[in-house]
Design an enzyme around this catalytic site. Structure first.
Site, mmCIF file in Angstrom:
data_model
loop_
_atom_site.group_PDB
_atom_site.id
_atom_site.type_symbol
_atom_site.label_atom_id
_atom_site.label_comp_id
_atom_site.label_asym_id
_atom_site.label_seq_id
_atom_site.Cartn_x
_atom_site.Cartn_y
_atom_site.Cartn_z
ATOM 1 N N ARG A 27 3.464 -2.220 -18.692
ATOM 2 C CA ARG A 27 3.926 -2.238 -17.567
ATOM 3 C C ARG A 27 5.310 -0.434 -18.132
ATOM 4 O O ARG A 27 5.297 -0.108 -17.071
ATOM 5 C CB ARG A 27 3.829 -3.026 -16.753
ATOM 6 C CG ARG A 27 4.180 -2.956 -15.380
ATOM 7 C CD ARG A 27 4.274 -3.781 -14.298
ATOM 8 N NE ARG A 27 5.590 -4.313 -14.649
ATOM 9 C CZ ARG A 27 6.026 -5.770 -13.449
ATOM 10 N NH1 ARG A 27 5.728 -5.918 -12.730
ATOM 11 N NH2 ARG A 27 7.226 -6.069 -13.669
ATOM 12 N N HIS A 76 2.573 -1.750 -2.880
ATOM 13 C CA HIS A 76 1.660 -1.336 -3.956
ATOM 14 C C HIS A 76 1.268 -1.868 -5.362
ATOM 15 O O HIS A 76 0.936 -1.208 -5.878
ATOM 16 C CB HIS A 76 1.406 0.371 -3.799
ATOM 17 C CG HIS A 76 0.077 0.118 -4.605
ATOM 18 N ND1 HIS A 76 -1.217 -0.180 -3.465
ATOM 19 C CD2 HIS A 76 -0.417 1.380 -5.074
ATOM 20 C CE1 HIS A 76 -2.043 0.535 -4.390
ATOM 21 N NE2 HIS A 76 -2.102 1.505 -4.474
ATOM 22 N N GLY A 113 -5.724 14.690 -6.893
ATOM 23 C CA GLY A 113 -5.422 15.428 -6.266
ATOM 24 C C GLY A 113 -6.439 16.917 -5.716
ATOM 25 O O GLY A 113 -6.315 17.554 -4.865
ATOM 26 N N ASN A 126 1.821 6.115 -9.313
ATOM 27 C CA ASN A 126 2.024 4.535 -9.989
ATOM 28 C C ASN A 126 3.121 4.236 -10.949
ATOM 29 O O ASN A 126 3.275 5.231 -12.022
ATOM 30 C CB ASN A 126 0.828 3.888 -9.836
ATOM 31 C CG ASN A 126 -0.129 3.585 -8.523
ATOM 32 O OD1 ASN A 126 0.531 3.265 -7.657
ATOM 33 N ND2 ASN A 126 -1.549 3.750 -8.564
ATOM 34 N N ARG A 174 -8.927 -0.251 2.402
ATOM 35 C CA ARG A 174 -9.977 -1.625 1.490
ATOM 36 C C ARG A 174 -10.157 -3.150 2.300
ATOM 37 O O ARG A 174 -11.377 -3.737 2.669
ATOM 38 C CB ARG A 174 -8.868 -1.646 0.240
ATOM 39 C CG ARG A 174 -9.356 -1.142 -0.507
ATOM 40 C CD ARG A 174 -8.527 -1.215 -2.034
ATOM 41 N NE ARG A 174 -9.008 0.153 -3.097
ATOM 42 C CZ ARG A 174 -8.057 0.521 -3.679
ATOM 43 N NH1 ARG A 174 -6.852 0.088 -4.044
ATOM 44 N NH2 ARG A 174 -8.187 1.380 -4.743
ATOM 45 N N ASP A 232 -1.092 21.995 -11.905
ATOM 46 C CA ASP A 232 -1.006 21.038 -12.712
ATOM 47 C C ASP A 232 -0.635 21.797 -13.823
ATOM 48 O O ASP A 232 -0.422 23.018 -13.591
ATOM 49 C CB ASP A 232 -2.595 20.883 -13.403
ATOM 50 C CG ASP A 232 -3.210 19.375 -13.576
ATOM 51 O OD1 ASP A 232 -2.748 18.941 -12.829
ATOM 52 O OD2 ASP A 232 -2.469 19.201 -15.050
ATOM 53 N N ASN A 244 5.379 7.914 -16.403
ATOM 54 C CA ASN A 244 5.385 8.461 -14.869
ATOM 55 C C ASN A 244 6.666 8.328 -14.333
ATOM 56 O O ASN A 244 6.573 10.134 -13.549
ATOM 57 C CB ASN A 244 4.997 7.470 -14.276
ATOM 58 C CG ASN A 244 3.242 7.797 -14.142
ATOM 59 O OD1 ASN A 244 2.319 8.889 -15.266
ATOM 60 N ND2 ASN A 244 2.127 6.833 -13.646
ATOM 61 N N ALA A 248 -3.869 18.042 -10.626
ATOM 62 C CA ALA A 248 -4.858 18.602 -10.304
ATOM 63 C C ALA A 248 -6.090 17.435 -10.678
ATOM 64 O O ALA A 248 -6.763 18.104 -10.971
ATOM 65 C CB ALA A 248 -5.689 19.685 -10.263
#
Ligand code: APR
Length: 318
Positions: free
Chosen positions: A88, A175, A14, A120, A151, A33, A95, A10
């Site tokens: 990275r 992406h 979100g 991501n 974009r 969340d 994630n 959220a």
């Protein structure tokens, strides 16, 4: 019966997605969340806006997965942004763990749902969700290409003083900074863009589109883009719940070289038909030699992340 959409996370994307969906008013929204009070507060605030908007959208905020039961679509935005000092691989690991846990919990409540990923690094996160859900690949896909294309389109429209409605552009690939804007397939009102903008200037616009995410991060300083990414997800949800058969660039699983781009077993941004079943078909666009070599390079970057997930201890992917 109205469709039920759960939004996991959220935060900025979100909550803004909930806003776009509530304005349309055609689905019931559950905002989930782990932060106590955050989804409840945002959902209540949004619900209280509905009399002003004139929308009968139902919006619920929760920290409980039970409230997401029998969702038709689960959007996964949960995750951390990259923080200073984080590599990275660190971000990938954090994630991936969040997306793994969220996927498990979500599909336990909604075994027939469609999963749309936003966290991501997007393409790699789709692999985690596919693996953890055990769903067929047509029900697990990600948002990136609509945003990247939007974009690029907005920059072209601004450059030419044209309406965004007349810009027909396409951005494929992963992406990341090596996404692939298809100059050869881009036109404005049917006129090839290469006839309207000199090559050197067009290249500058391509570079800006590729770095569009970073441009916003640099301006905001405290987070990443959220209006355009969430608008893109809202478009994908519309395509699915209304069975619109839209052909949109999405992060989709290539399996055994779907679309015929010479890429297998990888999530990558490709043109796909979205309808009630999810990804119904992946289409082939004839690429120029340089577009094809850019696409292969972009696929290589996604594969590096996927391979890294396999080497973590414990491995995040088999
Ligand atoms: N379960 C559910 N929600 C979680 C979990 C979890 N395990 N872990 C984190 N979250 C929540 C956070 O509490 C936060 O509210 O995910 C939300 C993420 O929100 P933001 O930090 O505002 O990030 P946002 O801008 O929405 O971006 C989310 O989408 O575009 C991508 O790169 C972006 O990966 C990022 C993701």
């Amino acid at each position: 019966m109205r469709k039920k959409v759960t939004i996991a996370g959220a935060g900025q994307t979100g909550a803004t997605l909930a806003h776009w969906l509530a304005l349309r008013g055609d689905v019931d929204i559950v905002l989930f969340d782990i932060v106590d009070g955050l989804p409840q507060g945002k959902a209540l605030d949004l619900l209280e806006a509905m009399p002003v908007i004139g929308s009968d959208a139902k919006i619920v905020g929760t920290n409980s997965w039970e409230a997401t039961k029998d969702s038709d679509i689960v959007v996964i935005t949960s995750g951390l942004p990259r923080k200073p000092g984080m590599s990275r691989d660190d971000l990938l690991k954090v994630n991936a763990g969040i997306v793994r846990d969220v996927t498990r919990a979500a599909v336990a409540q909604s075994p027939n749902s469609i999963l749309i990923l936003l966290t991501n690094p997007l393409d790699a996160m789709c692999h985690i969700a596919l693996h953890e859900s055990g769903f067929p690949a047509e029900r697990v896909f990600g948002q990136a290409g609509i945003l990247d294309t939007a974009r690029f389109s907005s920059f072209l429209a601004a450059e030419l003083g044209a309406s965004v409605a007349d810009v027909n552009a396409y951005v494929l690939g992963g992406h990341g900074d090596d996404m692939v804007p298809l100059i050869g397939s881009t036109n404005v009102g049917g006129i090839p863009v290469s006839k309207l903008i000199p090559a050197a200037r067009l290249e500058e616009i391509v570079v800006r589109a590729r770095k569009g995410g970073a441009e916003i991060v640099n301006l905001l300083k405290t987070g990443s883009a959220f209006y355009a990414p969430s608008a893109a997800i809202a478009q994908m949800i519309d395509a699915v719940i209304n069975d619109r058969k839209r052909i949109l660039p999405c992060a989709v699983y290539t399996g055994d070289n779907a679309g015929g781009y010479g890429v297998s077993d990888l999530y990558l941004g490709l043109p796909a038909r979205l309808g009630a079943k999810g990804v119904e078909e992946i289409f082939h666009i004839d690429l120029t030699e340089s577009e094809n070599s850019d696409l292969q390079k972009s696929a290589g970057s996604v594969k590096e992340l996927v391979d890294a997930l396999k080497t973590f201890d414990p491995p995040m992917l088999p």
